[in-house]
Enzyme design. Structure first.
Site, PDB file in Angstrom:
ATOM      1  N   ASN A 194       0.832  -1.208   0.000  1.00 28.36           N
ATOM      2  CA  ASN A 194       0.000   0.000   0.000  1.00 28.36           C
ATOM      3  C   ASN A 194       0.865   1.255   0.000  1.00 28.36           C
ATOM      4  O   ASN A 194       0.595   2.218  -0.719  1.00 28.36           O
ATOM      5  CB  ASN A 194      -0.904   0.025   1.233  1.00 28.36           C
ATOM      6  CG  ASN A 194      -2.090  -0.909   1.132  1.00 28.36           C
ATOM      7  OD1 ASN A 194      -2.381  -1.452   0.066  1.00 28.36           O
ATOM      8  ND2 ASN A 194      -2.779  -1.117   2.232  1.00 28.36           N
ATOM      9  N   ARG A 238     -11.672  -3.326 -13.834  1.00 32.97           N
ATOM     10  CA  ARG A 238     -10.604  -4.291 -13.567  1.00 32.97           C
ATOM     11  C   ARG A 238     -11.213  -5.682 -13.710  1.00 32.97           C
ATOM     12  O   ARG A 238     -12.209  -5.991 -13.072  1.00 32.97           O
ATOM     13  CB  ARG A 238     -10.044  -4.128 -12.150  1.00 32.97           C
ATOM     14  CG  ARG A 238      -9.497  -2.747 -11.835  1.00 32.97           C
ATOM     15  CD  ARG A 238      -8.806  -2.735 -10.471  1.00 32.97           C
ATOM     16  NE  ARG A 238      -8.632  -1.393  -9.956  1.00 32.97           N
ATOM     17  CZ  ARG A 238      -7.635  -0.571 -10.292  1.00 32.97           C
ATOM     18  NH1 ARG A 238      -6.739  -0.983 -11.170  1.00 32.97           N
ATOM     19  NH2 ARG A 238      -7.547   0.635  -9.766  1.00 32.97           N
ATOM     20  N   ARG A 285      -5.968   2.470 -12.967  1.00 35.06           N
ATOM     21  CA  ARG A 285      -4.552   2.571 -12.601  1.00 35.06           C
ATOM     22  C   ARG A 285      -3.930   1.211 -12.320  1.00 35.06           C
ATOM     23  O   ARG A 285      -4.465   0.404 -11.566  1.00 35.06           O
ATOM     24  CB  ARG A 285      -4.390   3.478 -11.381  1.00 35.06           C
ATOM     25  CG  ARG A 285      -2.944   3.734 -10.994  1.00 35.06           C
ATOM     26  CD  ARG A 285      -2.861   4.735  -9.874  1.00 35.06           C
ATOM     27  NE  ARG A 285      -3.204   6.072 -10.330  1.00 35.06           N
ATOM     28  CZ  ARG A 285      -4.073   6.862  -9.706  1.00 35.06           C
ATOM     29  NH1 ARG A 285      -4.703   6.437  -8.640  1.00 35.06           N
ATOM     30  NH2 ARG A 285      -4.314   8.085 -10.163  1.00 35.06           N
ATOM     31  N   HIS A 304     -16.182   4.152 -14.165  1.00 39.26           N
ATOM     32  CA  HIS A 304     -15.983   3.367 -12.947  1.00 39.26           C
ATOM     33  C   HIS A 304     -17.238   2.587 -12.568  1.00 39.26           C
ATOM     34  O   HIS A 304     -17.191   1.722 -11.688  1.00 39.26           O
ATOM     35  CB  HIS A 304     -15.572   4.325 -11.811  1.00 39.26           C
ATOM     36  CG  HIS A 304     -15.037   3.652 -10.599  1.00 39.26           C
ATOM     37  ND1 HIS A 304     -15.712   3.644  -9.391  1.00 39.26           N
ATOM     38  CD2 HIS A 304     -13.899   2.949 -10.390  1.00 39.26           C
ATOM     39  CE1 HIS A 304     -15.003   2.982  -8.484  1.00 39.26           C
ATOM     40  NE2 HIS A 304     -13.912   2.540  -9.069  1.00 39.26           N
ATOM     41  N   TYR A 337     -12.874  -8.999  -1.253  1.00 34.71           N
ATOM     42  CA  TYR A 337     -13.557  -7.710  -1.125  1.00 34.71           C
ATOM     43  C   TYR A 337     -15.029  -7.966  -0.805  1.00 34.71           C
ATOM     44  O   TYR A 337     -15.671  -8.783  -1.458  1.00 34.71           O
ATOM     45  CB  TYR A 337     -13.490  -6.920  -2.434  1.00 34.71           C
ATOM     46  CG  TYR A 337     -12.167  -6.290  -2.769  1.00 34.71           C
ATOM     47  CD1 TYR A 337     -10.967  -6.794  -2.277  1.00 34.71           C
ATOM     48  CD2 TYR A 337     -12.098  -5.174  -3.595  1.00 34.71           C
ATOM     49  CE1 TYR A 337      -9.752  -6.222  -2.603  1.00 34.71           C
ATOM     50  CE2 TYR A 337     -10.884  -4.583  -3.927  1.00 34.71           C
ATOM     51  CZ  TYR A 337      -9.714  -5.123  -3.431  1.00 34.71           C
ATOM     52  OH  TYR A 337      -8.515  -4.553  -3.760  1.00 34.71           O
ATOM     53  N   ARG A 353     -13.984   2.893   5.533  1.00 34.07           N
ATOM     54  CA  ARG A 353     -12.826   2.024   5.724  1.00 34.07           C
ATOM     55  C   ARG A 353     -11.517   2.802   5.680  1.00 34.07           C
ATOM     56  O   ARG A 353     -10.628   2.585   6.483  1.00 34.07           O
ATOM     57  CB  ARG A 353     -12.808   0.946   4.641  1.00 34.07           C
ATOM     58  CG  ARG A 353     -11.724  -0.102   4.836  1.00 34.07           C
ATOM     59  CD  ARG A 353     -11.460  -0.865   3.557  1.00 34.07           C
ATOM     60  NE  ARG A 353     -10.723  -0.073   2.594  1.00 34.07           N
ATOM     61  CZ  ARG A 353     -10.936  -0.090   1.283  1.00 34.07           C
ATOM     62  NH1 ARG A 353     -11.890  -0.826   0.784  1.00 34.07           N
ATOM     63  NH2 ARG A 353     -10.206   0.644   0.469  1.00 34.07           N
ATOM     64  N   HIS A 363     -15.687  -3.039   0.995  1.00 31.15           N
ATOM     65  CA  HIS A 363     -15.578  -2.311  -0.273  1.00 31.15           C
ATOM     66  C   HIS A 363     -16.913  -1.801  -0.788  1.00 31.15           C
ATOM     67  O   HIS A 363     -16.949  -0.930  -1.666  1.00 31.15           O
ATOM     68  CB  HIS A 363     -14.927  -3.224  -1.328  1.00 31.15           C
ATOM     69  CG  HIS A 363     -14.489  -2.530  -2.570  1.00 31.15           C
ATOM     70  ND1 HIS A 363     -15.169  -2.642  -3.767  1.00 31.15           N
ATOM     71  CD2 HIS A 363     -13.450  -1.696  -2.818  1.00 31.15           C
ATOM     72  CE1 HIS A 363     -14.557  -1.924  -4.700  1.00 31.15           C
ATOM     73  NE2 HIS A 363     -13.508  -1.336  -4.151  1.00 31.15           N
TER      74      HIS A 363
END
Length: 712
Positions: free
Chosen positions: A55, A378, A408, A438, A471, A567, A595
């Site tokens: 991270n 993704r 990304r 998105h 997730y 979160r 998530h």
């Protein structure tokens, strides 16, 4: 009330907002804390440590890189809390230094505990029996030595390019024949595994740099090693989109190559590296503006994840097999029949992502399906979703895939998928140049009798079968014609820039998502002013947007009771007198990564209640999600799905005591005490069926009731 509003409005920015970057670092600190949580198995604790390292690498390569770019270009763009880029970078440098020291301390403790259970990470001078020593030397000579390319550092040999996350060793040598000094650089190829597992028991690992140091005499015959030091660099990895780019695909192919050569942002060096060597590295890497961190311990904490892969199930979480919703099984696995009968929400990872895959696979082979439309942000490296879309296209169906190139670190993979889809006959669209797509939406159009019916999937997470195992996300399936019309309008907006004049159910950004949320918050304020309860619950990954934060402050001052489950980043400052007295913020960090994005408004009654307005969304409450991304927010109106999201998901998050942290007005997170009746929301969902997916056979199954207050 007016006096409180006045007091709040006079508060300086630093008192109204937490800094975005420092809030993210606080989140990563909570991830690191899980590495110390003895409720987790030992290797899972090591996994949390490695995640905190990975991270931090991404944080530097994107966020810090952006701030550094602003500083170098003299851009005085202040953060919401009033800090300049230089001030933020200074605070980040201090905070990350503390965090990295904590990581090394945690590694030292875990290292000792691993030894006790038969897992050792040993150094270059470790003693071993002759067969193991012989094996290791043979491994070095045959598997490592041929790949290494030592390079002298002198005027005849320019300093080589070192890629992002590149790990290297500097050797200061002395030639035995004439005592002449020479400095050599050995770059460790990223294709080599970071650790070498030595045969036998206990399980012993030696880091690659330690193996190279152990056999330096083989690498540099005729020389004596005077000193050596390991260093690692992080480069700027962000990709900027040029508005005038004529070909987005070509632009990204070029940009990905440029990213590998981005500016050095951080350099980690062994603490024992001599100062002249450190100065030389900064000169050679043109890294005078880089953050230099001296590390006493292991460099590249994220790479410790390799050790987690060892076959020691006794040191990991007990394997969990997601449930396949019984409601779909009752229809013989026919997703369309189950959805046509009743809306359903699938709660990942407790319920299998296979449902989403089955939905598309069934569409691919169903002769009555005429069209499939799909967004892809993704999708992973081995995506069954991509395979289903290819199969559908090859079966002659009309298939449209919106592939987001600006996801990304997935840009290269998405380009590969786009090529494969186009070869199969899929109509591939890349969306907007300025905005990311998105939203996670699938739409299947099916001929049924003399008419067409559309089936839609709206997800809070990606179409990614690997992350769907860890997730927590929601997959909402519906055949409601109003949702279908809105989904069609959303796809037309992305593919043809045709902005919908009207939407019946969905809310979209950048069209009207922020404004809609503000209106919903205002409605709760109106309820309070009319003498009714005003309540808001919201769950998301990040809360950054100043407009929304100010609206929440106004709601708090009006008396609206607000509970937020955030979160990661939270720029809102809760519990401030006269500003946010009625706002509570918690963060949940545990086995699974929270998530899902959910927003709930009491609609004139205390929560939870049957008339509450419940929404799911792909968007966090951040400026980028409202202004620079195509996102959706969808109302949940089916009674069973409504109850599942409100009474199960949201209540479980709010009453969790075993994985929760409370945020105070000073920006400090405090882990909640489990208390006399501890509750673990992940354990609850692993052991109890969902309301909308359990089916008639399980309708009477005993499911523990979760309550905060009685329902109205």
């Amino acid at each position: 009330m007016a006096e409180a509003d006045s007091i709040a409005s006079l508060a300086p920015a630093s008192d109204r907002y937490f800094n975005r970057e420092l809030s993210w670092l606080a989140f990563n600190q909570r991830v690191l804390e899980e590495a110390m949580n003895r409720a987790h198995p030992l290797l899972e604790r090591l996994r949390f440590l490695s995640i905190s390292g990975a991270n931090l690498d991404e944080f530097f390569s994107v966020r810090v890189a952006g701030l550094k770019g602003q500083q170098l270009q003299d851009v005085d763009l202040r953060s919401a809390d009033g800090l300049t880029p230089a001030q933020q970078l200074s605070a980040i440098t201090d905070a990350t230094a503390t965090l990295m020291r904590a990581q090394q301390k945690v590694w030292g403790l875990l290292h000792g505990e691993l030894v006790e259970v038969g897992i050792e990470v040993i150094g270059p001078t470790a003693q071993m029996d002759q067969p193991c020593a012989n094996w290791l030397r043979d491994h070095f000579l045959t598997q490592i030595f041929p790949i290494l390319t030592p390079q002298a550092l002198d005027p005849a040999h320019p300093f080589p390019f070192i890629p992002n996350e590149g790990l290297s060793i500097i050797f200061d040598l002395e030639r035995l024949s004439d005592k002449q000094p020479i400095r050599e650089l050995v770059m460790i190829p990223s294709r080599l595994a970071r650790f070498v597992r030595i045969p036998g028991e206990p399980a012993r690992y030696m880091a690659l740099e330690a193996v190279i140091r152990r056999f330096s005499a083989d690498l540099f015959p005729g020389y004596r090693v005077r000193t050596s030091g390991v260093f690692r660099i992080i480069r700027d990895s962000d990709i900027e989109i040029e508005e005038e780019a004529e070909d987005l695909v070509r632009h990204f192919r070029s940009a990905i190559k440029r990213r590998r050569r981005g500016r050095v942002i951080r350099m980690e060096i062994e603490e024992r590296i001599p100062e002249p060597v450190e100065d030389m590295l900064q000169d050679m890497l043109q890294g005078h503006d880089a953050v230099v961190v001296e590390v006493e311990g292991f460099i590249g904490i994220g790479n410790l994840s390799a050790i987690v892969d060892i076959d020691r199930p006794d040191l990991k979480f007990e394997p969990y097999a997601p449930r396949f919703p019984e409601r779909i099984r009752e229809y013989g696995g026919d997703c369309f029949a189950a959805i046509r009968a009743k809306d359903i929400v699938v709660h990942h990872p407790y319920e299998a992502f296979d449902v989403v895959i089955s939905f598309l696979k069934q569409a691919a082979i169903d002769p009555d399906v005429v069209a499939i439309k799909q967004t892809l942000y993704r999708a992973g490296k081995q995506s069954a979703i991509i395979r289903a879309l290819i199969d559908a296209a090859e079966a002659g169906k009309s298939v449209t895939a919106v592939v987001e190139l600006k996801a990304r670190f997935d840009e290269e993979q998405n380009l590969m998928w786009a090529d494969a889809l186009e070869r199969a006959g899929v109509q591939v669209v890349y969306g907007f140049i300025d905005w990311k797509t998105h939203a996670k939406v699938s739409m299947v159009v099916r001929r049924e009798g003399e008419q067409f019916r559309s089936y839609c999937h709206f997800g809070t997470g990606n179409y990614h079968p690997i992350t769907a195992r860890i997730y927590t996300d929601l997959s909402f399936f519906t055949a409601d014609p109003a949702y279908s019309r809105d989904a069609a309008a959303l796809f037309n907006y992305i593919t043809g820039y045709v902005e919908p004049a009207r939407l019946e159910k969905l809310v979209m950004s950048p069209r009207d998502l922020r404004d809609t949320l503000c209106r919903l918050i205002d409605a709760e304020i109106d309820h309070v002013r009319a003498g009714r309860p005003g309540t808001i619950w919201a769950k998301m990954n990040s809360l950054v947007d100043p407009t929304i934060i100010e609206k929440l402050y106004a709601a708090s001052n009006a008396g609206v009771q607000i509970d937020l489950i955030i979160r990661g980043i939270c720029c809102l400052r809760p519990g401030m007198p006269g500003m946010s007295d009625n706002i509570r913020v918690k963060s949940v960090v545990g086995r699974f990564l929270e998530h899902s994005r959910i927003a709930v408004f009491g609609n004139g009654k205390a929560l939870p209640n049957n008339g509450a307005k419940v929404y799911i969304s792909s968007a966090d409450w951040m400026p980028r999600n409202f202004d620079r991304r195509v996102e959706f927010m969808a109302p949940v109106e089916n009674a069973t799905v409504h109850d599942q999201i409100l009474d199960q998901v949201m209540v479980a998050n709010l009453i969790d005591t075993e994985q929760s942290w409370s945020l105070d007005s000073d920006g400090l997170y405090t882990r909640l005490e489990p208390g006399d009746r501890p509750f673990n929301l992940h354990r609850y969902f692993m052991t109890n069926p969902s309301l909308s997916g359990r089916g008639a056979a399980l309708d009477n199954a005993a499911v523990p009731t979760l309550r905060l207050r009685g329902k109205g």
